[in-house]
Design a protein around this motif. Structure first.
Motif, PDB file in Angstrom:
ATOM      1  N   SER A 148       0.805  -1.216   0.000  1.00 22.46           N
ATOM      2  CA  SER A 148       0.000   0.000   0.000  1.00 22.46           C
ATOM      3  C   SER A 148       0.836   1.262   0.000  1.00 22.46           C
ATOM      4  O   SER A 148       0.377   2.319  -0.396  1.00 22.46           O
ATOM      5  CB  SER A 148      -0.937  -0.007   1.212  1.00 22.46           C
ATOM      6  N   ALA A 172      -8.467   4.345  -5.425  1.00 21.16           N
ATOM      7  CA  ALA A 172      -9.318   3.777  -4.386  1.00 21.16           C
ATOM      8  C   ALA A 172     -10.774   3.793  -4.808  1.00 21.16           C
ATOM      9  O   ALA A 172     -11.573   2.984  -4.355  1.00 21.16           O
ATOM     10  CB  ALA A 172      -9.148   4.565  -3.086  1.00 21.16           C
ATOM     11  N   SER A 179      -4.087  -3.598   1.164  1.00 18.97           N
ATOM     12  CA  SER A 179      -5.204  -2.658   1.282  1.00 18.97           C
ATOM     13  C   SER A 179      -6.476  -3.301   1.829  1.00 18.97           C
ATOM     14  O   SER A 179      -7.570  -2.771   1.651  1.00 18.97           O
ATOM     15  CB  SER A 179      -5.500  -1.986  -0.066  1.00 18.97           C
ATOM     16  N   SER A 232      -9.536  -0.971   0.576  1.00 22.02           N
ATOM     17  CA  SER A 232      -9.544   0.490   0.482  1.00 22.02           C
ATOM     18  C   SER A 232      -9.008   0.986  -0.855  1.00 22.02           C
ATOM     19  O   SER A 232      -9.388   2.063  -1.312  1.00 22.02           O
ATOM     20  CB  SER A 232      -8.715   1.100   1.622  1.00 22.02           C
ATOM     21  N   ASP A 233      -8.110   0.254  -1.483  1.00 27.14           N
ATOM     22  CA  ASP A 233      -7.521   0.662  -2.763  1.00 27.14           C
ATOM     23  C   ASP A 233      -7.423  -0.582  -3.649  1.00 27.14           C
ATOM     24  O   ASP A 233      -6.503  -1.387  -3.524  1.00 27.14           O
ATOM     25  CB  ASP A 233      -6.134   1.269  -2.543  1.00 27.14           C
TER      26      ASP A 233
END
Length: 381
Positions: free
Chosen positions: A37, A48, A98, A120-121
């Motif tokens: 990340s 994201a 992530s 998240s991403d």
């Protein structure tokens, strides 16, 4: 070369967000890679929010992801506590790749467990997945990432252990992420661009048991008589210039037939012939057997038992392989002959435990459990 004979490890190590594929050797499988990340190549912010699939929804919480999955299959008793239903040893921990949160729910209909991971991403996550698959390929695991599908969407990933659950999920906007360069999306299935180069998203579910998404192939070969079968295969595949219609167990030190010495009728074969030089003054050679089959299930059942008896033993390279059609079969130990037979509508019966083949290969269900019909053969090393 990448393709090499390996056996899959237990299917419970499903390749999801973190990916120890079922074909991996547990002795070689190391801990998940560190989270990428913080990689300078990751695109912050926009990545994201980027979609893993152009049509997929974007639940923001585990509860919303569960609700989405429940539109297509059972997903009950969601838990984020210690894994008491699924062994997560092969998964990257929360905080890596992530992954921000992970939950497990039960597919009560299929008696399966589903793992949901919030991401998240997604671009960072897909890059980590690709890096992992590339590493496994470099280690010689040619089928890394081809099975135990990882379903990806904008904000979460989903993994199921059973094929039936995966097929239900494939009817949603979720897409299977595949980063194995040997994978080709079969005709008729969706192919979408992933967030990283070298990966694709598809609704095709590949399964080791041959029960995944169906792939259309040519009709299987058939014949009304042994002479029709001879005309079908000769001279395109089998040299039948010399053919003897016989139930005798003809063999040589170079060519061993599939059907045993107890008579062809015990194997479900109605009539039998052998093509090639039967020997005499010179040694028999170039032998291939033609079978007109009255009971295909019996033939496949007997052949399965013979194949399983060889597991763990040094395989006799002179043992022929069974190529079947609808009501016919050809036994050959010549790879060049089998290559031509595939073109004529024959498929090889394979009952090897944990058999797997690249997605571009034909894999159909055989008439006996634990076997498939396929046109894939691992190259001999």
């Amino acid at each position: 070369m990448r393709l090499q004979r390996i056996f899959a490890a237990t299917a419970t190590l499903a390749a999801l967000t973190t990916l120890a594929t079922a074909c991996e050797d547990p002795a070689k499988a190391g801990p998940p890679a560190a989270s990428p990340s913080a990689s300078p190549t990751a695109t912050a912010g926009a990545s994201a929010q980027a979609s893993a699939s152009p049509t997929a929804a974007a639940p923001a919480t585990l509860a919303e992801a569960q609700a989405y999955v429940q539109k297509y299959t059972s997903c009950e008793n969601l838990s984020t506590g210690p894994a008491d239903r699924v062994d997560l040893a092969g998964y990257a921990p929360v905080g890596a790749w992530s992954v921000t949160e992970r939950g497990i729910c039960s597919d009560t209909k299929e008696q399966d467990e589903i793992v949901i991971s919030m991401v998240s991403d997604m671009k960072v996550h897909q890059q980590a997945y690709k890096d992992h698959i590339t590493k496994r390929l470099d280690e010689g695991y040619w089928d890394a990432g081809l099975y135990e599908p990882v379903f990806s969407t904008k904000t979460f990933t989903v993994s199921a252990r059973k094929t039936a659950t995966a097929l239900a999920l494939a009817k949603s906007d979720l897409r299977v992420l595949v980063c194995n360069p040997d994978f080709t999306v079969p005709e008729g299935y969706k192919k979408e661009k992933a967030l990283v180069d070298g990966c694709v998203l598809t609704d095709f579910v590949n399964a080791r048991d041959g029960k995944g998404s169906p792939v259309q192939g040519p009709a299987l070969a058939s014949a009304g008589s042994i002479e029709e079968l001879r005309k079908l295969v000769s001279p395109k595949a089998v040299d039948c210039t010399e053919m003897a219609v016989t139930d005798e167990h003809i063999q040589s030190i170079d060519y061993l037939p599939v059907v045993g010495r107890d008579g062809s009728s015990a194997w479900g074969v109605r009539q039998r012939a052998v093509c090639g030089k039967l020997g005499g003054a010179t040694r028999a050679h170039n032998l291939n057997w033609l079978d007109l089959v009255s009971d295909m299930k019996t033939l496949q059942t007997r052949s399965k038992a013979a194949q399983l008896a060889e597991v763990g033993q040094q395989r006799n390279l002179t043992q022929s392989k069974l190529m079947v059609g609808t009501n016919v079969a050809v036994e050959s130990n010549n790879p060049a002959v089998r290559k031509e037979l595939y073109k004529l509508g024959f498929l090889r019966l394979d009952c090897e435990p944990a058999f797997s083949a690249p997605a571009r290969s034909q894999v159909r269900k055989a008439q006996v459990d634990g076997c498939v019909l396929t046109d894939f053969e691992r190259p001999t090393m």
